[in-house]
Scaffold this active site. Structure first.
Site, PDB file in Angstrom:
ATOM      1  N   SER A 155       0.864  -1.181   0.000  1.00 28.33           N
ATOM      2  CA  SER A 155       0.000   0.000   0.000  1.00 28.33           C
ATOM      3  C   SER A 155       0.900   1.231   0.000  1.00 28.33           C
ATOM      4  O   SER A 155       1.706   1.417   0.911  1.00 28.33           O
ATOM      5  CB  SER A 155      -0.862  -0.036   1.266  1.00 28.33           C
ATOM      6  OG  SER A 155      -1.594   1.159   1.408  1.00 28.33           O
ATOM      7  N   LYS A 181      -1.084  -0.987  -4.415  1.00 28.58           N
ATOM      8  CA  LYS A 181      -2.284  -0.223  -4.053  1.00 28.58           C
ATOM      9  C   LYS A 181      -1.883   1.224  -3.831  1.00 28.58           C
ATOM     10  O   LYS A 181      -0.948   1.507  -3.085  1.00 28.58           O
ATOM     11  CB  LYS A 181      -2.888  -0.840  -2.785  1.00 28.58           C
ATOM     12  CG  LYS A 181      -3.872   0.023  -2.032  1.00 28.58           C
ATOM     13  CD  LYS A 181      -4.581  -0.787  -0.942  1.00 28.58           C
ATOM     14  CE  LYS A 181      -4.690  -0.013   0.359  1.00 28.58           C
ATOM     15  NZ  LYS A 181      -5.308  -0.825   1.435  1.00 28.58           N
ATOM     16  N   LYS A 183      -2.928   4.941  -2.545  1.00 28.43           N
ATOM     17  CA  LYS A 183      -3.875   5.747  -1.775  1.00 28.43           C
ATOM     18  C   LYS A 183      -4.301   6.912  -2.661  1.00 28.43           C
ATOM     19  O   LYS A 183      -3.439   7.549  -3.299  1.00 28.43           O
ATOM     20  CB  LYS A 183      -3.196   6.268  -0.502  1.00 28.43           C
ATOM     21  CG  LYS A 183      -2.910   5.177   0.518  1.00 28.43           C
ATOM     22  CD  LYS A 183      -4.206   4.660   1.124  1.00 28.43           C
ATOM     23  CE  LYS A 183      -3.929   3.712   2.285  1.00 28.43           C
ATOM     24  NZ  LYS A 183      -5.186   3.173   2.849  1.00 28.43           N
ATOM     25  N   ASP A 208      -7.175   2.996  -3.035  1.00 27.70           N
ATOM     26  CA  ASP A 208      -7.894   3.035  -1.757  1.00 27.70           C
ATOM     27  C   ASP A 208      -8.147   4.493  -1.390  1.00 27.70           C
ATOM     28  O   ASP A 208      -7.210   5.264  -1.194  1.00 27.70           O
ATOM     29  CB  ASP A 208      -7.049   2.346  -0.670  1.00 27.70           C
ATOM     30  CG  ASP A 208      -7.770   2.241   0.664  1.00 27.70           C
ATOM     31  OD1 ASP A 208      -8.919   2.735   0.783  1.00 27.70           O
ATOM     32  OD2 ASP A 208      -7.185   1.653   1.604  1.00 27.70           O
ATOM     33  N   GLU A 233     -11.067   0.636  -3.384  1.00 22.45           N
ATOM     34  CA  GLU A 233     -11.355   0.339  -1.984  1.00 22.45           C
ATOM     35  C   GLU A 233     -11.982   1.555  -1.300  1.00 22.45           C
ATOM     36  O   GLU A 233     -11.479   2.673  -1.403  1.00 22.45           O
ATOM     37  CB  GLU A 233     -10.027  -0.047  -1.301  1.00 22.45           C
ATOM     38  CG  GLU A 233     -10.156  -0.572   0.120  1.00 22.45           C
ATOM     39  CD  GLU A 233      -8.793  -1.008   0.676  1.00 22.45           C
ATOM     40  OE1 GLU A 233      -7.865  -1.290  -0.114  1.00 22.45           O
ATOM     41  OE2 GLU A 233      -8.657  -1.042   1.908  1.00 22.45           O
ATOM     42  N   ASP A 258     -13.699  -1.733   3.072  1.00 21.75           N
ATOM     43  CA  ASP A 258     -12.794  -1.852   4.220  1.00 21.75           C
ATOM     44  C   ASP A 258     -13.547  -1.289   5.428  1.00 21.75           C
ATOM     45  O   ASP A 258     -14.258  -2.033   6.141  1.00 21.75           O
ATOM     46  CB  ASP A 258     -11.498  -1.081   3.897  1.00 21.75           C
ATOM     47  CG  ASP A 258     -10.497  -0.989   5.031  1.00 21.75           C
ATOM     48  OD1 ASP A 258     -10.832  -1.348   6.171  1.00 21.75           O
ATOM     49  OD2 ASP A 258      -9.352  -0.520   4.811  1.00 21.75           O
ATOM     50  N   LYS A 282      -9.859  -7.030   8.094  1.00 19.84           N
ATOM     51  CA  LYS A 282      -8.864  -6.626   9.095  1.00 19.84           C
ATOM     52  C   LYS A 282      -9.396  -7.110  10.425  1.00 19.84           C
ATOM     53  O   LYS A 282     -10.504  -6.739  10.836  1.00 19.84           O
ATOM     54  CB  LYS A 282      -8.720  -5.105   9.143  1.00 19.84           C
ATOM     55  CG  LYS A 282      -8.040  -4.488   7.936  1.00 19.84           C
ATOM     56  CD  LYS A 282      -7.964  -2.983   8.058  1.00 19.84           C
ATOM     57  CE  LYS A 282      -7.312  -2.364   6.829  1.00 19.84           C
ATOM     58  NZ  LYS A 282      -7.469  -0.903   6.804  1.00 19.84           N
ATOM     59  N   GLY A 310      -4.142  -4.319   6.271  1.00 22.66           N
ATOM     60  CA  GLY A 310      -3.130  -4.033   7.281  1.00 22.66           C
ATOM     61  C   GLY A 310      -3.325  -2.659   7.872  1.00 22.66           C
ATOM     62  O   GLY A 310      -4.033  -1.822   7.304  1.00 22.66           O
TER      63      GLY A 310
HETATM   64  O1  OSB Z   1      -7.209   1.667   4.503  1.00 24.43           O
HETATM   65  O2  OSB Z   1      -6.024  -0.064   4.345  1.00 24.43           O
HETATM   66  C1  OSB Z   1      -6.197   1.053   4.807  1.00 24.43           C
HETATM   67  C2  OSB Z   1      -3.121   2.091   6.810  1.00 24.43           C
HETATM   68  C3  OSB Z   1      -3.705   2.827   7.814  1.00 24.43           C
HETATM   69  C4  OSB Z   1      -5.058   3.016   7.810  1.00 24.43           C
HETATM   70  C5  OSB Z   1      -5.836   2.457   6.793  1.00 24.43           C
HETATM   71  C6  OSB Z   1      -5.266   1.699   5.796  1.00 24.43           C
HETATM   72  C7  OSB Z   1      -3.874   1.543   5.794  1.00 24.43           C
HETATM   73  C8  OSB Z   1      -3.134   0.853   4.742  1.00 24.43           C
HETATM   74  C9  OSB Z   1      -1.801   0.260   5.121  1.00 24.43           C
HETATM   75  O3  OSB Z   1      -3.498   0.817   3.591  1.00 24.43           O
HETATM   76  C10 OSB Z   1      -1.731  -1.194   4.913  1.00 24.43           C
HETATM   77  C11 OSB Z   1      -0.499  -1.784   5.550  1.00 24.43           C
HETATM   78  O4  OSB Z   1      -0.486  -2.067   6.760  1.00 24.43           O
HETATM   79  O5  OSB Z   1       0.476  -1.987   4.834  1.00 24.43           O
HETATM   80 MG    MG Z   2      -8.356   0.560   3.198  1.00 27.43          MG
END
Ligand code: OSB
Ligand code: MG
Length: 392
Positions: A155, A181, A183, A208, A233, A258, A282, A310
């Site tokens: 991510s 992925k 953001k 995401d 996402e 999510d 999660k 994660g």
């Molecule tokens: O939306 O998946 C998410 C990290 C913090 C809060 C929300 C998210 C995330 C990530 C990180 O996308 C995923 C990771 O732990 O590598």
């Molecule tokens: Mg997410």
């Protein structure tokens, strides 16, 4: 039709034929871990992690769990401090009140507390780690996992400039990650996705939004359809199942939820409404292993792909995620990176590593399958709070 009420974990999680486990004490530890670089989403920017570790004692063993709440209520209303409060005053007393006969017993004792899933999950994780150690099995075996390696993606946070992002895409593909992925947020979406896709026409690519859009953005989000994304996402707010369904009807790209999926009930309702075609599981967000497994089973029975999300976990949460992702329904690469993607030094030994084929080995050793680096944890600890059975 499967319902959440009749769910039984089919012999998983160490059947109740064993002696109940009399928990002796629960320790909540705040540990500050520096990040190798800041991590930015549509709603927050993290420079370090204040990890909440749970250590549960029984039978001369220590079970470790992690609470993924952040310092700020950005991803969720839960925070490090709400988790401490809810555990100290409500969850720990319920867990310590009498010996625990199994995960369902523990989960049931938490049912009178509304929400606070991350806090609940931290205790379920620690309990499951304890129970696995007592049986001398790995966490993955305790959960009835089937795979010994799991596919992973990475991510990538929002960057100051596009070249910074392209550089990170390149580096992580070179390390073997099977899926990238990105953001996104309203000013960092179509143009950057177009550029990444132009440079990498064939990779598994997803985005995401962490709830940065609303129904007014449907036409804008439809512009993402041309990039062959694996999924979009959480485009909308957590409560917007109906609006997600309206969006999914207008998109060819699959929506993955999510934040919106907080348990097996919301998972079932989201699928029923057509609000998504993929679910990110999660364990923290859904309140622990009992719910995570129920969502997994529901999706497996309906052919809905799931993957393990994660929350920038330390090695302890990461080891739990690896065990969960070894279950057969986790068919898409998880957000389970190498420890080094976030931390120069992890709290477990050895650190989690990604092989060049983009998979991580699921440990087969007893419990977490990693050693706990108690010395490093002690050095980084900010506060410790103990709740003992005897002091109550
Ligand atoms: O939306 O998946 C998410 C990290 C913090 C809060 C929300 C998210 C995330 C990530 C990180 O996308 C995923 C990771 O732990 O590598
Ligand atoms: Mg997410």
């Amino acid at each position: 039709m499967p319902t959440e009420r009749t769910y039984e974990p089919r012999g998983r999680l160490l059947p109740a034929t064993r002696e109940p486990l009399a928990l002796e004490g629960i320790e909540i530890r705040l540990v500050r871990l520096p990040l190798v670089e800041p991590f930015e989403t549509s709603n927050e920017r993290l420079e370090s992690r204040l990890v909440v570790l749970v250590a549960m004692r029984a039978d001369g063993l220590v079970g470790w769990g992690e609470i993924v709440a952040g310092e700020a209520p950005a991803y969720s209303y839960e925070t490090v401090e709400t988790a401490r409060h809810v555990i100290r005053d409500f969850l720990a007393p319920a867990a310590l009140a009498k010996p625990v006969t199994g995960l369902q017993d523990l989960a049931g004792r938490f049912a009178h507390v509304a929400g606070h899933n991350m806090a609940k999950a931290g205790l379920e994780l620690a309990y499951t780690h304890l129970a696995a150690q007592r049986e001398r099995v790995s966490l993955a075996v305790a959960l009835a996992g089937e795979r010994n390696r799991v596919p992973v993606g990475v991510s990538l946070g929002i960057q100051p400039r596009l070249p910074d992002l392209l550089d990170r895409v390149e580096r992580h593909l070179a390390l073997g990650y099977q899926r990238i992925k990105l953001k996104i947020k309203p000013s960092w979406d179509v143009d950057i996705v177009r550029e990444v896709r132009r440079q990498y026409p064939d990779i598994l690519l997803s985005v995401d939004a962490n709830a940065a859009y609303s129904l007014a953005d449907v036409d804008h989000l439809r512009r993402l359809d041309e990039f062959g994304l694996l999924m979009i996402e959480q485009p909308f707010e957590r409560d917007d199942l109906v609006d997600h369904a309206a969006l999914q009807a207008h998109l060819s790209t699959s929506i993955c939820l999510d934040e919106s999926v907080v348990g097996v009930r919301s998972a079932r309702q989201a699928l029923q409404l057509g609000a998504c075609r993929i679910i990110n599981i999660k364990v923290g967000r859904v309140g622990g292993y009992a719910q995570a497994l129920a969502i997994h089973d529901l999706c497996l029975s309906r052919g809905v792909p799931v993957w393990c999300g994660g929350m920038l976990e330390s090695g302890i949460g990461r080891a739990h995620n690896l065990a969960l992702a070894s279950l057969p329904g986790f068919v898409l690469p998880g957000d389970i990176s190498a420890s080094a993607r976030y931390f120069a030094r992890d709290v477990i030994v050895p650190a989690v590593e990604v092989a060049s084929d983009g998979t991580i080995a699921v440990p087969s050793g007893v419990g977490l399958g990693f050693d706990i680096d108690v010395e490093y944890i002690a050095r980084q600890t900010v506060t410790i709070e103990r709740i003992d059975r005897t002091t109550r």
